[in-house]
Design a protein around this motif. Structure first.
Motif, PDB file in Angstrom:
ATOM      1  N   LEU A  34       0.847  -1.191   0.000  1.00 43.27           N
ATOM      2  CA  LEU A  34       0.000   0.000   0.000  1.00 43.27           C
ATOM      3  C   LEU A  34       0.882   1.241   0.000  1.00 43.27           C
ATOM      4  N   SER A  38      -3.424   4.741  -1.292  1.00 43.39           N
ATOM      5  CA  SER A  38      -4.319   3.582  -1.321  1.00 43.39           C
ATOM      6  C   SER A  38      -4.976   3.271   0.024  1.00 43.39           C
ATOM      7  N   VAL A  69      -4.615   3.422  -8.875  1.00 46.31           N
ATOM      8  CA  VAL A  69      -4.622   2.952  -7.484  1.00 46.31           C
ATOM      9  C   VAL A  69      -5.480   1.693  -7.370  1.00 46.31           C
ATOM     10  N   ARG A  72      -3.967  -1.516  -8.987  1.00 44.12           N
ATOM     11  CA  ARG A  72      -2.951  -2.136  -8.118  1.00 44.12           C
ATOM     12  C   ARG A  72      -3.615  -2.890  -6.970  1.00 44.12           C
ATOM     13  N   MET A  73      -4.642  -2.281  -6.370  1.00 43.81           N
ATOM     14  CA  MET A  73      -5.321  -2.906  -5.243  1.00 43.81           C
ATOM     15  C   MET A  73      -6.120  -4.129  -5.683  1.00 43.81           C
TER      16      MET A  73
END
Length: 149
Positions: A34, A38, A69, A72-73
């Motif tokens: 993170l 995020s 963001v 990626r999460m």
């Protein structure tokens, strides 16, 4: 001879301290893949599902930035995206069970407090918090005529 930081202008001191805290905080959050951008998304999603636009607005970033963001999460398994029921152009972002677990661990305020007050005693921390709160409040009110913004 090293620069004496005590002689720096206040703005430079604040900026330098803020960048250092952000670097340290990002290093702390990296344990969960993170960063400072995020973690607030996880916190918002812990309360309810949101659209990408809502998350971007709530965190004061562009939708393009929020898209990166969220991608990626999503790869880390912290969030899922599903089509919105009424609008095919939108997606609903939800927190996964893993994302909720990570949010509880990473959002613990104790490490953030320790990183941002390193080297200060309890009275100094209290004084710093009071001064910073005053600065934030002053920055929220519009400048009076003739006053510098």
């Amino acid at each position: 001879m090293p620069d004496d930081v005590r002689r720096w202008p206040t703005g430079r001191l604040l900026s330098s301290a803020a960048r250092q805290v952000e670097r340290d905080w990002n290093a702390h959050l990296a344990a969960w893949d993170l960063n400072h951008a995020s973690l607030p998304v996880l916190v918002l999603l812990a309360h309810r599902d949101h659209s990408q636009r809502e998350l971007a607005t709530a965190t004061s970033v562009t939708e393009q930035t929020m898209s990166r963001v969220l991608a990626r999460m999503e790869r880390t398994g912290y969030v899922t995206r599903r089509p919105h029921g009424d609008d095919r152009r939108r997606h609903v972002i939800s927190l996964t069970a893993l994302g909720a677990e990570v949010m509880r661990e990473a959002a613990d305020p104790a490490p953030a407090e320790a990183l941002s007050t390193r080297g200060l005693g309890p009275e100094q921390v209290e004084q710093l918090r009071e001064l910073l709160a005053l600065m934030v409040i002053a920055g929220q009110s519009p400048p009076r005529p003739g006053q510098l913004p």
